[in-house]
Write a protein that holds these residues in place. Structure first.
Motif, short mmCIF file in Angstrom:
data_model
loop_
_atom_site.label_atom_id
_atom_site.label_comp_id
_atom_site.label_asym_id
_atom_site.label_seq_id
_atom_site.Cartn_x
_atom_site.Cartn_y
_atom_site.Cartn_z
N VAL A 148 38.59 40.46 37.06
CA VAL A 148 37.73 41.64 37.16
C VAL A 148 36.33 41.31 36.61
O VAL A 148 35.32 41.69 37.20
N LYS A 149 36.29 40.62 35.47
CA LYS A 149 35.00 40.23 34.89
C LYS A 149 34.16 39.43 35.89
O LYS A 149 32.98 39.71 36.11
N LEU A 150 34.79 38.42 36.47
CA LEU A 150 34.05 37.57 37.39
C LEU A 150 33.67 38.33 38.65
O LEU A 150 32.55 38.18 39.17
N GLY A 151 34.56 39.17 39.15
CA GLY A 151 34.25 39.98 40.33
C GLY A 151 33.05 40.89 40.10
O GLY A 151 32.16 41.01 40.95
N LEU A 152 32.99 41.51 38.93
CA LEU A 152 31.86 42.38 38.61
C LEU A 152 30.57 41.57 38.48
O LEU A 152 29.51 41.99 38.96
N ALA A 153 30.65 40.41 37.82
CA ALA A 153 29.46 39.59 37.62
C ALA A 153 28.93 39.05 38.95
O ALA A 153 27.73 38.78 39.07
N LEU A 154 29.81 38.93 39.95
CA LEU A 154 29.40 38.46 41.27
C LEU A 154 29.10 39.62 42.22
O LEU A 154 29.01 39.42 43.43
N ASN A 155 28.96 40.82 41.68
CA ASN A 155 28.57 41.99 42.48
C ASN A 155 29.57 42.30 43.60
O ASN A 155 29.19 42.73 44.69
N CYS A 156 30.85 42.03 43.32
CA CYS A 156 31.88 42.22 44.34
C CYS A 156 32.42 43.64 44.34
O CYS A 156 32.29 44.39 43.37
N LYS A 157 33.08 43.99 45.44
CA LYS A 157 33.85 45.21 45.53
C LYS A 157 35.26 44.89 45.06
O LYS A 157 35.92 43.98 45.58
N LEU A 158 35.76 45.62 44.06
CA LEU A 158 37.07 45.35 43.49
C LEU A 158 38.14 46.16 44.21
O LEU A 158 37.93 47.32 44.56
N SER A 159 39.28 45.54 44.43
CA SER A 159 40.41 46.21 45.07
C SER A 159 41.24 46.89 43.99
O SER A 159 41.74 46.22 43.08
N LEU A 160 41.37 48.21 44.09
CA LEU A 160 42.18 48.92 43.10
C LEU A 160 43.65 48.56 43.24
O LEU A 160 44.41 48.68 42.28
N ASN A 161 44.04 48.14 44.43
CA ASN A 161 45.42 47.68 44.65
C ASN A 161 45.38 46.35 45.39
O ASN A 161 44.89 46.27 46.51
N SER A 162 45.85 45.30 44.73
CA SER A 162 45.93 43.99 45.37
C SER A 162 47.32 43.42 45.12
O SER A 162 48.09 43.96 44.33
N LYS A 163 47.63 42.33 45.80
CA LYS A 163 48.99 41.79 45.68
C LYS A 163 48.96 40.27 45.69
O LYS A 163 47.93 39.65 45.97
N PHE A 164 50.11 39.69 45.35
CA PHE A 164 50.26 38.24 45.38
C PHE A 164 51.07 37.83 46.60
O PHE A 164 51.89 38.59 47.11
N ASP A 165 50.81 36.60 47.06
CA ASP A 165 51.48 36.06 48.23
C ASP A 165 51.95 34.64 47.94
O ASP A 165 51.45 33.97 47.02
#
Length: 549
Positions: free
Chosen positions: A126-143
């Motif tokens: 989340v830290k890196l996503g915010l610092a890169l001005n990204c849109k964060l997914s409130l729901n994500s999953k693993f594959d």
């Protein structure tokens, strides 16, 4: 907060390994396969890189080739996170540990062992996503990403496929002046969480490779850029900005030599004016930013030459390795496609659910990132050269900011840090955190010179004493009796003695050799042991020299 479902798991160490596949000797598993995964290290020493002359010649050739073609470049950057434990188990990871000493049934992929998510990985993502001005997914999953190599114990990698934790961001950076300067903005396609594979150690001359699973299960963030770069320099600077960013955020040490930051390049070329991309080639084994730039330049040259020879069909989608000694890329394997990986949702891990409150709490805790620091320094009036240097290293930037907070002159502080302090660190191969000088004492030193308490020359002597041994500016001035002489009468006496001892030079000066003023000033400084005020000294000296005999 991030809500996760955790599963408790008790396991006993297992000591049964299929002897037909692996044998263990001195903490290392041996694999007798002759065709091995390239994500490995070799015990051979790498030859030194070619000279700068060769690099310049390559650049000239490249400029000519790119008159009719355009390179399209994107980077996949893997960042190893500085968490205490691995992504899905309680094992620690310490770089340089004895092989296979930080492993358990979970990271070894043994049957019946189940993963448990490390929530720190989500926080860092989340830290890196915010610092890169990204849109964060409130729901994500693993594959599960399926592929089969000796250093991937489960036969699949836990990753994120169609629902990554962050998407659609960008990064702004500044190119150094020697590369043309200016701002660049590059898009970020996605940031996703995944685990690392193990490592193969290829022994010299043998028919086997050693399998070290210490790194298996270590948490990674993969940053996939948009294909927005057009040169090796831009790609290298983008990679350097990723390194700065993760260090500023504290999510990784970013050390390429340890594998904490790894960059894979995707590159194609196309005729200028063509909208469609050319055939994409991936380049691996890039262990420095200069290697990224050189590998891209070589690959651009190779592909353009094939186009010019009517052999564009020979450019195929593949993975190539960069050979540092030969300074060229070589074919490694055909590039896998999505169908080859056979992704499907990870059944043993729940989805990751973020709340807006959790995201905002992390946003509020973010430090000043490199881009914002550069803009602040720029607005303060520093030159772009100063800005890029000071903001390049988070520890140098913090030292500079701390010095300014003590009231130090901004430009003088920058000059001292970029000049004598940087030179000392380079010569002694130490970081700014390892020197004895503190920001408080640098501010005090600058103030003492500005007030005229000590001269700039004495200031340098004090600086090196403080860097190497520590102490205080006031203490050293008192201990060594370094207070600057500003009394005109005392300085005049020293000038009279020097002029009397050098009558021939005095006559030469009065005969037109005015450069001798420097000689006299040096002799007077020597007489005063460097303590005479230069301004007062030169004023009285000129009056004496220009006076009629």
């Amino acid at each position: 907060m991030a809500s996760l479902l955790f599963r408790g798991l008790q396991v006993r160490p297992l000591c049964i390994y299929p002897s037909s596949l692996l044998t263990k000797k001195v903490g290392v598993f041996y694999c007798t396969s002759n065709s091995l995964h390239s994500q490995s290290v070799t015990t051979q020493n790498q030859p030194k890189t070619q000279s700068k002359v060769a690099s310049r010649n390559q650049g000239t050739t490249l400029d000519k080739l790119l008159k009719d073609y355009e390179a399209v470049i994107g980077l996949e950057t893997h960042v190893q996170l500085s968490t205490i434990t691995k992504a899905f188990c309680g094992c620690a990871y310490n770089y340089g540990s004895e092989p296979n000493t930080n492993i358990c049934p979970v990271c070894m992929g043994l049957p019946g062992a189940l993963p448990v998510m490390n929530s720190k990985v989500i926080e860092y993502a989340v830290k890196l996503g915010l610092a890169l001005n990204c849109k964060l997914s409130l729901n994500s999953k693993f594959d599960r990403k399926q592929y089969f190599y000796p250093d991937l114990p489960k036969g699949y990698q836990i990753s994120q496929f169609d629902v990554p934790i962050a998407t659609s961001g960008y990064v702004d950076l500044d190119l150094p002046l020697e590369y043309g300067g200016g701002h660049r903005k590059f898009g970020i396609t996605r940031v996703h969480m995944e685990e690392d594979a193990g490592k193969l150690i290829h022994a010299d001359g043998g028919n086997h490779s050693q399998v070290d699973l210490n790194r298996a299960g270590v948490p990674l963030l993969e940053i996939v850029s948009e294909p927005d770069m057009r040169s090796g320099i831009e790609a290298a600077e983008y990679g350097a900005e990723m390194q700065r960013l993760v260090r500023y955020l504290g999510v990784s040490n970013g050390n390429m030599q340890e594998g904490s930051l790894r960059c894979d390049v995707n590159i194609s070329v196309r005729p200028r004016g063509q909208v469609e991309f050319g055939t994409k080639v991936e380049i691996k084994n890039l262990n420095s930013f200069s290697a990224i730039s050189r590998a891209i330049d070589y690959e651009i040259t190779r592909q353009v030459q094939l186009h010019n020879q009517g052999l564009a069909y020979q450019i195929v989608q593949e993975t190539r390795l960069w050979e540092e000694g030969a300074q060229k890329t070589v074919t490694m394997r055909k590039k896998e496609g999505l169908a080859d990986y056979r992704y499907f949702p990870e059944p043993d891990l729940p989805e990751v659910t973020l709340t807006k409150e959790y995201i905002e709490d992390i946003r509020d805790s973010l430090p000043e990132i490199p881009e914002l620091k550069r803009r602040r320094y720029e607005q303060m009036g520093l030159s772009m050269q100063d800005v890029i240097f000071l903001a390049n290293d988070v520890n140098v930037a913090e030292f500079f900011d701390a010095t300014l907070s003590k009231g130090a002159d901004m430009k003088l502080a920058a000059n001292w840090i970029m000049g004598d302090i940087a030179a000392y660190m380079k010569n002694e191969k130490v970081s700014i955190n390892e020197i004895k000088l503190t920001p408080d004492e640098l501010a005090e030193l600058i103030d003492s010179i500005k007030k005229g308490t000590i001269s700039g020359k004495i200031g340098k002597e004090i600086l090196f004493e403080l860097i190497a041994k520590g102490g205080t500016v006031k203490g050293l001035i008192k201990e060594k009796n370094l207070v600057q002489i500003t009394d005109p009468a005392e300085i005049e006496k020293m000038i009279d003695r020097v002029l009397a001892e050098n009558p021939k030079q005095v006559e030469q000066f009065r005969g037109g050799k005015t450069k001798l003023q420097g000689f006299f000033a040096g002799q007077i400084m020597k007489e005063s042991k460097g303590k005479a005020n230069p301004g007062v000294l030169n004023k009285i000296l000129l009056e004496k020299l220009n006076a009629k005999s």
